[in-house]
Every structure is written in structure tokens, then in C-alpha cells.
Design an enzyme around this catalytic site. Structure first.
Site, PDB file in Angstrom:
ATOM      1  N   ARG A 204       5.902 -10.775  -5.161  1.00 35.70           N
ATOM      2  CA  ARG A 204       4.598 -11.037  -4.542  1.00 35.70           C
ATOM      3  C   ARG A 204       3.702  -9.805  -4.655  1.00 35.70           C
ATOM      4  O   ARG A 204       4.156  -8.725  -5.061  1.00 35.70           O
ATOM      5  CB  ARG A 204       4.793 -11.423  -3.068  1.00 35.70           C
ATOM      6  N   GLY A 205       2.454  -9.947  -4.224  1.00 35.60           N
ATOM      7  CA  GLY A 205       1.567  -8.790  -4.052  1.00 35.60           C
ATOM      8  C   GLY A 205       1.342  -8.028  -5.342  1.00 35.60           C
ATOM      9  O   GLY A 205       0.915  -8.589  -6.350  1.00 35.60           O
ATOM     10  N   GLU A 206       1.677  -6.749  -5.309  1.00 39.88           N
ATOM     11  CA  GLU A 206       1.368  -5.902  -6.460  1.00 39.88           C
ATOM     12  C   GLU A 206       2.601  -5.167  -6.990  1.00 39.88           C
ATOM     13  O   GLU A 206       2.942  -5.244  -8.169  1.00 39.88           O
ATOM     14  CB  GLU A 206       0.284  -4.886  -6.054  1.00 39.88           C
ATOM     15  N   ASP A 207       3.287  -4.462  -6.111  1.00 40.76           N
ATOM     16  CA  ASP A 207       4.329  -3.572  -6.625  1.00 40.76           C
ATOM     17  C   ASP A 207       5.591  -4.316  -7.064  1.00 40.76           C
ATOM     18  O   ASP A 207       6.121  -4.066  -8.154  1.00 40.76           O
ATOM     19  CB  ASP A 207       4.677  -2.516  -5.567  1.00 40.76           C
TER      20      ASP A 207
ATOM     21  N   ASP B  38       0.850  -1.194   0.000  1.00 41.46           N
ATOM     22  CA  ASP B  38       0.000   0.000   0.000  1.00 41.46           C
ATOM     23  C   ASP B  38       0.886   1.243   0.000  1.00 41.46           C
ATOM     24  O   ASP B  38       0.719   2.153  -0.812  1.00 41.46           O
ATOM     25  CB  ASP B  38      -0.917   0.004   1.236  1.00 41.46           C
TER      26      ASP B  38
ATOM     27  N   GLN C 138      13.559   1.452  -1.692  1.00 38.72           N
ATOM     28  CA  GLN C 138      12.870   1.007  -2.919  1.00 38.72           C
ATOM     29  C   GLN C 138      13.762   0.997  -4.176  1.00 38.72           C
ATOM     30  O   GLN C 138      13.766   0.013  -4.917  1.00 38.72           O
ATOM     31  CB  GLN C 138      11.638   1.883  -3.150  1.00 38.72           C
TER      32      GLN C 138
HETATM   33  O1  TRH Z   1       4.396  -6.027   0.713  1.00 38.08           O
HETATM   34  P1  TRH Z   1       3.415  -6.624  -0.212  1.00 38.08           P
HETATM   35  O2  TRH Z   1       2.899  -7.933   0.137  1.00 38.08           O
HETATM   36  O3  TRH Z   1       2.275  -5.614  -0.363  1.00 38.08           O
HETATM   37  C1  TRH Z   1       0.934  -5.732  -0.586  1.00 38.08           C
HETATM   38  C2  TRH Z   1       0.120  -5.775   0.635  1.00 38.08           C
HETATM   39  O4  TRH Z   1      -0.038  -7.095   1.064  1.00 38.08           O
HETATM   40  C3  TRH Z   1      -1.169  -5.120   0.352  1.00 38.08           C
HETATM   41  O5  TRH Z   1      -2.059  -5.222   1.422  1.00 38.08           O
HETATM   42  C4  TRH Z   1      -1.769  -5.691  -0.902  1.00 38.08           C
HETATM   43  O6  TRH Z   1      -2.847  -4.929  -1.185  1.00 38.08           O
HETATM   44  C5  TRH Z   1      -0.813  -5.597  -2.052  1.00 38.08           C
HETATM   45  O7  TRH Z   1       0.393  -6.221  -1.706  1.00 38.08           O
HETATM   46  C6  TRH Z   1      -1.363  -6.205  -3.298  1.00 38.08           C
HETATM   47  O8  TRH Z   1       4.034  -6.739  -1.712  1.00 38.08           O
HETATM   48  P2  TRH Z   1       4.319  -5.622  -2.815  1.00 38.08           P
HETATM   49  O9  TRH Z   1       3.027  -5.116  -3.396  1.00 38.08           O
HETATM   50  O10 TRH Z   1       5.261  -6.207  -3.734  1.00 38.08           O
HETATM   51  O11 TRH Z   1       5.012  -4.421  -2.064  1.00 38.08           O
HETATM   52  C7  TRH Z   1       6.302  -4.510  -1.535  1.00 38.08           C
HETATM   53  C8  TRH Z   1       6.968  -3.158  -1.603  1.00 38.08           C
HETATM   54  O12 TRH Z   1       8.153  -3.147  -0.840  1.00 38.08           O
HETATM   55  C9  TRH Z   1       7.392  -2.777  -3.024  1.00 38.08           C
HETATM   56  O13 TRH Z   1       7.200  -1.396  -3.205  1.00 38.08           O
HETATM   57  C10 TRH Z   1       8.880  -3.104  -3.053  1.00 38.08           C
HETATM   58  C11 TRH Z   1       9.261  -2.758  -1.651  1.00 38.08           C
HETATM   59  N1  TRH Z   1      10.467  -3.370  -1.100  1.00 38.08           N
HETATM   60  C12 TRH Z   1      11.568  -2.561  -0.834  1.00 38.08           C
HETATM   61  O14 TRH Z   1      11.529  -1.356  -1.109  1.00 38.08           O
HETATM   62  N2  TRH Z   1      12.668  -3.116  -0.251  1.00 38.08           N
HETATM   63  C13 TRH Z   1      12.753  -4.441   0.046  1.00 38.08           C
HETATM   64  O15 TRH Z   1      13.788  -4.887   0.576  1.00 38.08           O
HETATM   65  C14 TRH Z   1      11.639  -5.262  -0.279  1.00 38.08           C
HETATM   66  C15 TRH Z   1      11.699  -6.730   0.011  1.00 38.08           C
HETATM   67  C16 TRH Z   1      10.519  -4.697  -0.838  1.00 38.08           C
END
Ligand code: TRH
Length: 357
Positions: A251-254, A17, A235
Site C-alpha cells: 500500500r501507500g508508497e514505501d 512518512d 523495516q
Molecule cells: O503506512 P503507509 O500507509 O504510509 C503512507 C502514509 O499513509 C502516508 O501518509 C502517505 O503519504 C504514504 O503512505 C504514501 O504505507 P507505506 O508507504 O507502505 O509505509 C509503510 C512503512 O512501514 C514501510 O516503510 C514499510 C514499513 N513496515 C515495517 O517496517 N514493518 C511492518 O511490519 C509493516 C507492515 C510495514
């Protein structure tokens, strides 16, 4: 055009998020010149994604974005020209009342990403407020024509493949019952594999499998498998990690979207939900993504994705996926070109809003 924008984010869990909202806020400020305020109810994840946020919070802009704590009661502020609620978070009632009294801002609900067919039909749909003179529009990210596109900054940097003969893998996942079997397969296989393990859930699961401490910065080896425990990366560094590997588990979205921009083969673990609600999302995405692959590679991706998301033999499906990696690597660039066709989300969003101010 100088546009003021309030972006509202509630952190449901994890980092996605905050991760999506931060990227979008930063991009609208830097590339569209908008005056951005990001209201967030939990700043902790943001502090990991962008070190320095805590010092700037409520005081000064960082990367062109003013970051404000979303407190209750909500402060009396003048609403911006564009108001974005991320993922259907509910705006403070006092803010909505102020929106209705003032110049009727453009109100956007930024939705979750899905490759499902219905998305294009709902993108840009209007939803009038039941009692106030306000209209909210749904804005859907997506992979295909007719959607809002995906977030991608002009200055995105995914780095270069890190040197080394071993197969380089990054690992970012939820609790995954298939992970021990995959680590075992890698450790007992003939091919050297280096696995960079993201902090949090992935690192803790690997520590349990190793049965020894595996704190950020530590390394471990089991047979052909070398493991590194990463700290939580800012990030942009995470983006470069993706580009540095031969295969990214996301995983997830981003992170899922970033692996595609990084033009690397990837495996996606969907956000676990009761009743396998994300099964449809996975299927819809794989149908698009694998359309340009030959039959064997397509099957390898579908089978391993099914196993990684809870249904199948990890060791058997890994062998086929490994064989398909060269084809997936070659597919990554045309695929990135294809998903860029709807245009980038921030630009599409800006155009949509400017037409309505
Ligand atoms: O963390 P996520 O699982 O995020 C989500 C949430 O679960 C949310 O509720 C849900 O709605 C959404 O997914 C679909 O996974 P995501 O989306 O990949 O987000 C992780 C973020 O963290 C992404 O912007 C990359 C960042 N990140 C870093 O900046 N540094 C790191 O070391 C890691 C592992 C990730």
C-alpha cells in the site's frame, strides 16, 4: 565530500512518512557519508521501524543518523548545508530565517511518488522564496527517465522465497471493503494459501472476518486458507517478508516500492483520498508496469487492481490474477531493472545537491 544535512519529517499518518525519511537518512549517511540529522515530529512510527530509536533519541546517532525530536518552539540550531523537507512539510519559521542569514543552504522539497507523466517536467524545478534570498528545489521520485528515481539501498536484502507448497501471500492494506470477499475466495478455493497478515489495519480486518481473536503471533485456518498474524516488523524484516512470498499486497508508497525491488508479483492499494485522487496515480503506474505483459496478464492486473481499489468483483478478478501469477513472477526481474534505470534516489539527490553547495 562531507556534507551536513537536516531532513525534516512530519508524520501525517501511518508509517510511510517515517519509513521513507528513515530509509533516505540512513542511506545518505551510510552510502554518501553525509552527516545526517533527522527531525521528526512523532517518533512512535520510527520506533517500530527501527527498534532502538527511542534510546538514541536526541542523544546519539543510530545507523549514522542523529534523530531529533521536532519540537515547538524549535531549538536554535545552525542550519545544515543541505535541508530536505519531506512531502512539503513546513519548516520552522525560525529555522528558515536562520537559513537566510547563513550560507544559503541547498533546500529540497522531496515530493510524493507518482508515475504520472507530469512528474519529469516538475522534477528539479526551482521555487524562489517570496521574501527571503532562498531557493527551494522540487525533487520527485519516479519510475521513469527524467525523475529522481526510487530509494534503494546498496545493502537491501529481500531474502529468499520461504519453503512450502502453498501459495505464500503477504497482506498489508488499508481498510479494504474487498478483503472479506478475497479471504472467502481463498478459504473456499482448491489451492492451499498461507497469508501473513501485517499488524494494524490488516490484522484487525482479518480478526473481524474470522470473528475471533487474532493477536500478533496467532494462527488461524479457514478451509484452504492458513493465516498468521504478524507483529509489526522492523523495516529490514518486512523487506525479507516481501521477498519470501509469491504475492505481496502492499500500500501507500514505501511498501509499494519495496515489493518491486523484492521482485515479486504484487497488488497495490493506493492511499485512499477524497474524490479518488489516487485513481490517476494507479492508472499511470499500471500503464507503465503492465506494458511488458501479454494482453491477458495485463487485463488481469488492471481488473484485480481496480477491484482491490474499490471497483469490481474480487472473486472473478482473483481467478484471472492467479492464472497470471507465473507471468508476473517472470516479469518482476526485467521490471526491477527498468525502474533502476533513472538511478537511485539518494545518489541522484546527492549529486544534485553537491553541484549547488
Ligand atoms: O503506512 P503507509 O500507509 O504510509 C503512507 C502514509 O499513509 C502516508 O501518509 C502517505 O503519504 C504514504 O503512505 C504514501 O504505507 P507505506 O508507504 O507502505 O509505509 C509503510 C512503512 O512501514 C514501510 O516503510 C514499510 C514499513 N513496515 C515495517 O517496517 N514493518 C511492518 O511490519 C509493516 C507492515 C510495514
Amino acid at each position: 565530500m562531507n556534507v551536513s544535512c537536516d531532513l525534516f519529517c512530519t508524520v501525517v499518518d501511518n508509517f510511510g512518512d517515517a519509513g521513507v525519511c528513515w530509509r533516505l537518512a540512513r542511506q545518505l549517511a551510510r552510502e554518501q557519508g553525509w552527516t545526517m540529522r533527522l527531525w521528526i515530529d512523532d517518533v512512535a512510527p520510527l520506533c517500530g521501524l527501527r527498534p532502538g530509536v527511542d534510546a538514541a533519541l536526541d542523544r546519539q546517532s543510530i545507523d549514522g543518523v542523529e534523530i531529533r525530536r521536532w519540537t515547538s518552539p524549535f531549538p536554535a540550531v545552525e542550519p545544515a548545508q543541505v535541508v530536505i523537507e519531506a512531502f512539503a512539510c513546513e519548516l520552522p519559521a525560525s529555522y528558515v530565517a536562520a537559513m537566510a542569514q547563513q550560507q544559503q543552504p541547498v533546500w529540497i522539497n522531496l515530493e510524493y511518488l507518482s508515475a504520472e507523466n507530469w512528474v519529469a517536467g516538475c522534477h528539479r524545478m526551482a521555487s524562489p522564496h517570496p521574501t527571503l534570498p532562498l531557493v527551494k528545489h522540487f525533487f520527485f521520485p519516479g519510475f521513469a527517465k527524467g525523475t529522481g528515481g526510487l530509494i534503494r539501498e546498496r545493502d537491501a536484502d529481500f531474502g529468499e522465497r520461504s519453503p512450502g507448497p502453498a501459495l505464500a501471500v503477504s497482506l498489508f492494506c488499508y481498510d479494504n471493503p474487498g478483503l472479506p470477499a478475497l479471504l472467502e475466495t481463498w478459504a473456499t478455493g482448491a489451492e492451499p494459501i498461507t497469508c501473513r497478515v501485517a499488524d494494524g489495519l490488516p490484522r484487525r480486518q482479518v480478526a473481524a472476518w474470522l470473528n475471533e481473536p487474532f493477536a500478533p503471533g496467532m494462527e488461524a485456518r479457514r478451509g484452504a486458507l492458513a493465516l498468521t498474524a504478524l507483529p509489526f516488523l522492523p523495516q529490514p524484516e518486512y523487506d525479507r517478508l516481501l521477498g519470501g512470498c509469491d504475492l505481496d499486497f502492499v500500500r501507500g508508497e514505501d511498501s509499494f516500492v519495496r515489493a518491486q525491488w523484492a521482485q515479486r508479483p504484487f497488488v497495490w492499494q493506493t492511499y485512499p483520498q477524497a474524490g479518488n485522487a489516487h485513481g490517476g496515480k494507479l492508472e499511470a503506474f499500471l500503464a507503465l508496469y503492465t506494458a511488458g505483459l501479454d494482453g491477458k496478464a495485463r487485463q488481469a492486473v488492471v481488473d484485480f487492481s481496480a477491484a482491490w481499489n474499490g471497483g469490481g468483483d474480487i472473486a472473478v478478478t482473483w481467478a484471472a490474477l492467479r492464472r497470471a501469477l507465473p507471468q508476473l513472477a517472470a516479469h518482476a526481474e526485467p521490471w526491477a531493472r527498468e525502474i533502476a534505470l533513472p538511478g537511485n534516489l539518494a545518489e541522484n539527490l546527492a549529486q544534485f545537491c553537491i553541484g549547488r553547495i
